[in-house]
Design a protein around this motif. Structure first.
Motif, mmCIF file in Angstrom:
data_model
loop_
_atom_site.group_PDB
_atom_site.id
_atom_site.type_symbol
_atom_site.label_atom_id
_atom_site.label_comp_id
_atom_site.label_asym_id
_atom_site.label_seq_id
_atom_site.Cartn_x
_atom_site.Cartn_y
_atom_site.Cartn_z
ATOM 1 N N GLN A 148 0.842 -1.205 0.000
ATOM 2 C CA GLN A 148 0.000 0.000 0.000
ATOM 3 C C GLN A 148 0.870 1.245 0.000
ATOM 4 O OE1 GLN A 148 -0.506 -2.606 1.981
ATOM 5 N NE2 GLN A 148 -2.473 -3.369 1.208
ATOM 6 N N ASP A 149 1.966 1.200 0.763
ATOM 7 C CA ASP A 149 2.888 2.330 0.809
ATOM 8 C C ASP A 149 3.418 2.629 -0.584
ATOM 9 O OD1 ASP A 149 2.598 2.517 3.546
ATOM 10 O OD2 ASP A 149 4.314 1.187 3.944
ATOM 11 N N GLY A 152 0.469 3.630 -3.066
ATOM 12 C CA GLY A 152 -0.085 4.924 -2.694
ATOM 13 C C GLY A 152 0.945 6.020 -2.582
ATOM 14 N N SER A 153 2.198 5.694 -2.897
ATOM 15 C CA SER A 153 3.301 6.654 -2.775
ATOM 16 C C SER A 153 3.269 7.361 -1.420
ATOM 17 C CB SER A 153 3.262 7.703 -3.898
ATOM 18 O OG SER A 153 3.434 7.081 -5.130
ATOM 19 N N ARG A 154 3.032 6.598 -0.376
ATOM 20 C CA ARG A 154 2.943 7.202 0.955
ATOM 21 C C ARG A 154 4.315 7.691 1.390
ATOM 22 N NH1 ARG A 154 -0.571 2.612 3.945
ATOM 23 N NH2 ARG A 154 -2.511 2.878 2.758
ATOM 24 N N LYS A 155 4.311 8.834 2.039
ATOM 25 C CA LYS A 155 5.589 9.427 2.453
ATOM 26 C C LYS A 155 6.009 8.851 3.807
ATOM 27 C CE LYS A 155 5.542 13.537 -0.324
ATOM 28 N NZ LYS A 155 4.259 13.362 -1.068
ATOM 29 N N VAL A 156 6.501 7.624 3.735
ATOM 30 C CA VAL A 156 6.945 6.952 4.955
ATOM 31 C C VAL A 156 8.378 6.479 4.761
ATOM 32 C CG1 VAL A 156 4.652 6.205 5.672
ATOM 33 C CG2 VAL A 156 6.018 4.760 4.137
ATOM 34 N N SER A 178 9.046 12.628 12.139
ATOM 35 C CA SER A 178 9.234 12.848 10.716
ATOM 36 C C SER A 178 10.683 13.242 10.418
ATOM 37 C CB SER A 178 8.267 13.914 10.214
ATOM 38 O OG SER A 178 8.723 15.183 10.610
ATOM 39 N N THR A 187 7.415 10.156 7.218
ATOM 40 C CA THR A 187 7.121 9.702 8.574
ATOM 41 C C THR A 187 7.798 8.348 8.801
ATOM 42 O OG1 THR A 187 4.984 10.729 8.308
ATOM 43 C CG2 THR A 187 5.263 9.264 10.213
ATOM 44 N N VAL A 213 8.025 6.575 -4.123
ATOM 45 C CA VAL A 213 8.443 7.844 -3.523
ATOM 46 C C VAL A 213 9.856 8.187 -3.968
ATOM 47 C CG1 VAL A 213 8.924 9.030 -1.356
ATOM 48 C CG2 VAL A 213 6.900 7.564 -1.565
#
Lengths: 407, 237
Positions: A148-149, A152-156, A178, A187, A213
């Motif tokens: 999912q990261d 969804g290109s999650r900023k983690v 962060s 994050t 990302v």
């Protein structure tokens, strides 16, 4: 007259002149000691390098983009842009590739990372969840990058333990905090378990971010730096290499394998290269140490020759009382062998102690090489025979009359 | 009496700088079992060369030397070592004991080379050291003994293998007069007990203790006669 008596006789003679015996032994002690210490250290560093390479993952194949060719100018290997995510997906889905367990497309770059007032320069790797599996990473706290990261290109970000300490200090949980990488705020969602290692091999000083990302925000390109593949077993490594190779050639519309714009090397290749290098190094060290052993042996021969001259009268007397040649030879040979063997034993103790101390100081694994120890003791005995032989013959061939007259 | 030594036309020739020098020039004599012979002569007379031949330390250039019915003239080094071990008891001018070694061990040495087991060696060595009056000195090293005592250790050592002959080379040469006479009385007593004693000396009053005196000059025997005015000393243990 049996061998035990001759042995006791030699011990008696050797203890008569302790200073000389000690000095003669010292050469062998140093020789054997340095052989053992240096070989042990060589093997310790070999072990360390091997375990670090092994910890990169098992049955690992790495596909790197080939160097860019621009006319006659050839760029550095790995600088190419020939690998894409589509290649990685093709390897995963193609029916022609049957031997690959998992595929980890990767983008890596170095970046300045900031967290609050701290900052560090470290390696940032864009990964998919397969990375943890292929490279045998586990998380100590939180989670690794998930599918999912990535989608969804999650900023983690997941931090290596070293990076976590560098940025947040010891004993502080960075989860939820962060960090800023190239002005992108991420994050922290997890910390990986320490793998150990230092210098070039430090896998603890890394930041993992979702592949998407890394591509979009950090590097700004859709190319991959490498694709790591885990083969199904060690036996199919070569086949896997071939299958992936042909698939990629086909995808890149190339027919001649020599023109390939990528290269595939297995972990075994790296391992054998590294092993070769370290074992060359080990033999080099051993060779240098062997020279000191040779010098020690010559020292023994010198002392034995002096002893023969000094004891000419005694030899004459022994012969006149009925000592046969072989008895005289045996007496002097045994003296030399006792001298070198005791020297060898002390040398083993010195060598093992030295390698223990040095490996502790350099935080290398302590590797005791039993073959090296056995060999060293054997060699010290042989040194006695080789360098004691000539003096012993010289003693045995003395004419009793001449020897008795000698003042 | 049976013949123990037979020397027949023995020559020993050394070449010194291309020149041949006969140290012994055709020497012949026999010695019977139980004799006490002194071999005399000035230095250069060939008596040391003769002693080396009799002691199987060297072989003659020509002629034969028979010891106890064995021809020693043409033996190999190891055979000579065996003869020296079993048939000859050496007593040297300089005593030639192993330094820093006990009397007991010194006396045991020839038996060690003969392969006699340790316990028997100890027993025999102790016995012979008692015989020469050194009962209390078994564990003394050579440097802890006087010259006379050292020579007595050497005599005990010479006796251990029950040799055919006792061969003494200037046995009193390094000793003061009183100790010399002590040693000579031991030789006389051993001779009375049946030992064959051959002694090289250049001192007439030492030779006077022997029953027979052979005199050499320039490699030849010039005199070989019984000693009528023999000096007899009583050995006191």
């Amino acid at each position: 007259m049996d061998i035990i008596e001759l042995f006791l006789e030699s011990l008696g003679t050797l203890t008569l002149n302790k200073m000389r015996t000690g000095l003669a032994m010292l050469g062998v002690v140093i020789g054997i000691g340095s052989v053992i210490a240096l070989i042990s250290l060589g093997q310790a560093s070999q072990k360390m390098i091997e375990s670090q390479i092994q910890s990169l993952g098992s049955n690992l194949l790495t596909v790197s983009p080939g160097s860019q060719s621009n006319g006659s100018v050839r760029g550095a290997a790995g600088s190419g842009t020939s690998l894409t995510l589509a290649d990685a997906e093709a390897i995963e889905t193609s029916t022609a590739v049957t031997t690959i367990e998992s595929v980890s497309p990767e983008v890596s770059t170095r970046a300045q990372v900031i967290a609050g007032r701290n900052n560090t320069n470290t390696q940032v790797i864009g990964v998919t969840p397969a990375y943890a599996n292929v490279h045998k990473f586990t998380v100590e706290q939180g989670n690794f990058i998930t599918q999912q990261d990535v989608s969804g290109s999650r900023k983690v970000a997941v931090l290596g333990p070293q990076t976590a300490v560098d940025l947040f200090g010891e004993g502080v949980s960075p989860i939820g905090q962060s960090i800023r990488v190239n002005n992108v705020s991420l994050t922290v969602i997890g910390i990986t378990t320490s793998k150990g290692g230092s210098g070039f091999f430090n896998q603890d000083d890394t930041i993992f971010v979702p592949l998407t990302v890394a591509q979009k925000q950090l590097v700004g390109s859709t190319h991959l730096t490498s694709i790591a593949l885990e083969a199904k077993s060690a036996e199919v490594m070569t086949r896997a290499q071939d299958e992936v190779g042909y698939l990629l050639l086909e995808r890149h519309k190339l027919t001649d394998p020599t023109e390939a714009d990528f290269s595939i090397f297995s972990q075994n290749d790296i391992l054998s290269t590294a092993t070769q290098a370290t074992s060359t190094f080990t033999s080099l060290l051993g060779g240098i140490a062997a020279i000191s052993l040779l010098v020690g042996g010559i020292g023994i021969m010198n002392i034995m020759l002096v002893t023969v001259t000094e004891r000419t009268r005694e030899i004459g007397l022994r012969k006149s009382l009925g000592a046969k040649k072989k008895i005289v030879v045996a007496q002097f040979l045994i003296e030399a062998i006792v001298l070198t063997s005791i020297g060898g034993l002390i040398g083993v103790v010195v060598g093992v102690t030295a390698s223990y101390v040095i490996s502790t100081l350099l935080s290398l694994p302590f590797a005791l090489s039993f073959p090296a120890i056995g060999l060293a003791i054997g060699v010290s005995g042989i040194t006695g025979v080789v360098f004691g032989w000539y003096p012993a013959q010289k003693a045995a061939n003395l004419q009793p009359i001449e020897a008795l007259r000698y003042e | 009496m049976s013949e123990i030594i037979s020397v027949n036309e023995v020559k020993k020739i050394y070449s010194v700088g291309g020149q041949e020098i006969a140290a012994l020039d055709g020497v012949s004599f026999t010695i019977q079992k139980g004799e006490f012979v002194a071999i005399m002569g000035p230095s250069g007379s060939g008596k040391s060369t003769l002693m080396h031949l009799l002691g199987a330390l060297d072989t003659p250039s020509s002629g034969t030397y028979t010891l106890d019915n064995q021809d020693v003239s043409a033996m190999s080094d190891d055979q000579l070592a065996e003869i020296r071990n079993h048939k000859i008891g050496f007593i040297f001018q300089a005593f030639n004991l192993l330094p820093r070694t006990t009397a007991l061990k010194n006396v045991s040495l020839p038996m060690m080379y003969a392969g006699i087991p340790k316990t028997e060696r100890q027993k025999k060595a102790t016995h012979f050291l008692e015989l020469v009056g050194l009962k209390d000195r078994l564990q003394n090293t050579s440097s802890q003994l006087s010259g006379g005592q050292q020579q007595r250790v050497a005599i005990a050592r010479a006796l251990t293998m029950s040799p055919s002959i006792l061969l003494a080379d200037e046995p009193t040469g390094n000793l003061p007069t009183n100790q010399s006479f002590e040693i000579m009385s031991i030789f006389q007593q051993l001779n009375e007990e049946g030992h064959t004693v051959i002694m090289i000396t250049h001192e007439p009053d030492i030779a006077a203790h022997a029953k027979r005196v052979i005199t050499l000059r320039d490699g030849k025997i010039i005199k070989d006669q019984l000693n009528k005015k023999r000096a007899v000393r009583k050995h006191s243990k």
